[in-house]
Design an enzyme around this catalytic site. Structure first.
Site: not given
Ligand SMILES: NC(=O)c1ccc[n+]([C@@H]2O[C@H](COP(=O)([O-])OP(=O)(O)OC[C@H]3O[C@@H](n4cnc5c(N)ncnc54)[C@H](O)[C@@H]3O)[C@@H](O)[C@H]2O)c1
Ligand SMILES: O=c1ccn([C@@H]2O[C@H](COP(=O)(O)OP(=O)(O)O[C@H]3O[C@H](CO)[C@@H](O)[C@H](O)[C@H]3O)[C@@H](O)[C@H]2O)c(=O)[nH]1
Length: 423
Positions: A30, A156-158, A253, A261, A264
């Site tokens: 990072d 796809f994690l939540r 859902f 919110g 994602c």
């Molecule tokens: N948060 C989720 O639940 C979730 C789930 C599925 C997919 N995604 C996707 O995964 C990706 C990452 O999401 P996140 O929530 O983990 O983001 P995040 O902002 O929490 O983390 C991203 C990290 O990358 C680091 N970074 C930035 N530039 C860098 C560089 N040049 N070298 C090394 N590190 C660097 C940042 O400092 C930060 O710590 C996004 O595309 C998001 O849409 C997120």
């Molecule tokens: O029936 C529902 C389900 C969810 N929510 C809202 O939807 C948002 C997202 O919820 P959730 O999907 O549980 O959380 P995330 O961690 O944002 O996960 C979503 O976004 C991730 C980032 O892409 C994907 O990896 C996951 O599969 C996808 O579920 C939250 O504000 C929830 O309150 C509702 O209002 N109604």
């Protein structure tokens, strides 16, 4: 296997810790020294249940560093997990993807053996081939498929249940047209018994966008129906319980309330709308409505509040829950943000409670009073429930005016005056 994971946010930290638990040697990279220091002392850089334990259990197989070049050179596979935020117009900002893929390319200049680059970040279809692979070829002087390969492996994690989602995934999507990379990634995921769906990179990237867009659509649909049900005095939950019994529809859902919110759904739906329009001239009418309903939903809660507290100027409003969902400290796109903004604009005095997300929220809204105990929030003219934290089910709301955006059963049963947003 030796794996470098670039980006130590929600996805990178979970991916690194879980892959270490499967016996792999992980180097997390990072640019943020605080996150590196946290991981190197086996502390999670984010609040996510189970992550601290995994980092501690596997500390001998996990190291964090700023040195991307050495991390890539000492591994066979690199996972890209950096952020892909929205630009002001809603389109995807690929700045981090651009710079990381160039850095990987520079590192690979000095590597003789084959390297697999896995794109886990959510990106618009075509990005892995057109940006990541091309940047690596340009910077390294190496050839795709001969010296390195690309896999799109969307995540796809939540949040809040991320560790469980990693180990018990419904499916693993693997987009690649590279034989060696396919072998590497098949070996890496060999212990998972869920379906592994192999396809090309741009299809894999599209599967991620469509999954999020469909889930967001289900929520906005449930909210639109919920708004109508409330007017007809029908409980929308009963409706969706009945509707969800149809296997073609599925009950998940359909929880109506103040909308979705998180980092994602809003970002990815907007990126799909903008990418479709700007790059291909396609107008995503349904998805635009999904966003419009979602923007309106939190403001409906304020309208309901004003039925009970007509003058919000100087009114004491208590807020329970600031995180975008329970079990996280993440407030990105939390529905609490537009609600608090509007309450402050109307002159309300706000006290708020969220055991995990209050510190993050304080940075955005320093004028709100943050309470240490949830019961302190009850001493207000009205209480708003914005996140369904389990502890809110243990409170007694007797004599209070409660406007509920998330359907807390205990509030329905005990509040003096009660309003649910969609029920
Ligand atoms: N948060 C989720 O639940 C979730 C789930 C599925 C997919 N995604 C996707 O995964 C990706 C990452 O999401 P996140 O929530 O983990 O983001 P995040 O902002 O929490 O983390 C991203 C990290 O990358 C680091 N970074 C930035 N530039 C860098 C560089 N040049 N070298 C090394 N590190 C660097 C940042 O400092 C930060 O710590 C996004 O595309 C998001 O849409 C997120
Ligand atoms: O029936 C529902 C389900 C969810 N929510 C809202 O939807 C948002 C997202 O919820 P959730 O999907 O549980 O959380 P995330 O961690 O944002 O996960 C979503 O976004 C991730 C980032 O892409 C994907 O990896 C996951 O599969 C996808 O579920 C939250 O504000 C929830 O309150 C509702 O209002 N109604």
């Amino acid at each position: 296997m030796k794996i470098s994971v670039i980006g130590c946010g929600y996805v990178g930290a979970i991916t690194g810790a879980c892959l270490a638990d499967l016996g792999n040697e992980i180097t997390l990279v990072d640019v943020d020294q605080t996150k590196i220091d946290a991981i190197n002392t086996s502390c999670s850089p984010i609040f996510e249940p189970g992550l601290d334990e995994l980092l501690q259990k596997n500390h001998q197989r996990i190291i964090a560093t700023k040195d991307l070049k050495t991390a890539v050179l000492n591994s066979n596979i690199s996972f890209i997990c950096v952020g892909t935020p929205s630009k002001d117009d809603g389109s995807i900002d690929l700045g981090y993807i651009e710079s990381v893929s160039k850095e990987i390319g520079c590192a690979l200049r000095n590597k003789d053996s084959f390297h697999t680059v896995v794109v886990k970040s959510t990106v618009f279809p075509g990005t892995s081939d057109n940006i990541v692979a091309q940047n690596i070829e340009r910077e390294s002087g190496k050839k795709l498929h001969t010296d390195f390969g690309i896999v799109s492996n969307p995540e796809f994690l939540r949040e809040g249940v991320a560790v469980d989602d990693f180990f018990n995934a419904d499916r693993i999507i693997l987009g690649t047209s590279d034989t060696k990379s396919r072998q590497n990634i098949e070996e890496l995921y060999s212990s998972f018994d869920c379906p592994k769906y192999f396809t090309d990179t741009k299809t894999a990237e599209m599967i991620k966008y469509v999954s999020n867009a469909f889930l967001a659509t289900k929520i906005s649909f449930a909210n639109e129906i919920g708004n109508l049900c409330k007017k007809i005095s029908i409980d929308s939950r009963d409706v969706f319980d009945g509707v969800g019994l149809d296997k073609r529809i599925n009950p998940a859902f359909f929880n109506s309330g103040i909308g979705f919110g998180g980092s994602c759904f809003p970002k990815d739906v907007m990126a799909l709308i903008k990418g479709a329009e700007d790059q291909f001239g396609e107008h995503a009418h349904i998805l635009k409505s999904v966003i419009a309903v979602n923007n309106e939903q939190p403001l409906r809660l304020i309208t309901l509040l004003e039925k009970h507290v007509p003058n919000l100027k100087g009114a004491k409003i208590g807020i329970l829950g600031l995180a975008f969902k329970p079990e996280t400290d993440d407030i990105r796109e939390s529905r609490a943000i537009p609600i608090v903004k509007q309450l402050l604009d109307k002159g309300a005095e706000i006290t708020a409670y969220d055991a995990q997300a209050a510190n993050n929220f304080r940075e955005l809204f320093p004028s709100v009073t943050y309470c240490e105990r949830c019961r302190d929030v009850l001493n207000s003219d009205a209480v708003l429930i914005l996140t369904e934290w389990q502890e809110f089910e243990n409170m007694d709301y007797s004599g209070r005016i409660v406007i509920d955006g998330r359907r807390i059963q205990k509030a329905i049963e005990t509040a003096g005056q009660y309003e649910g947003v969609c029920w």
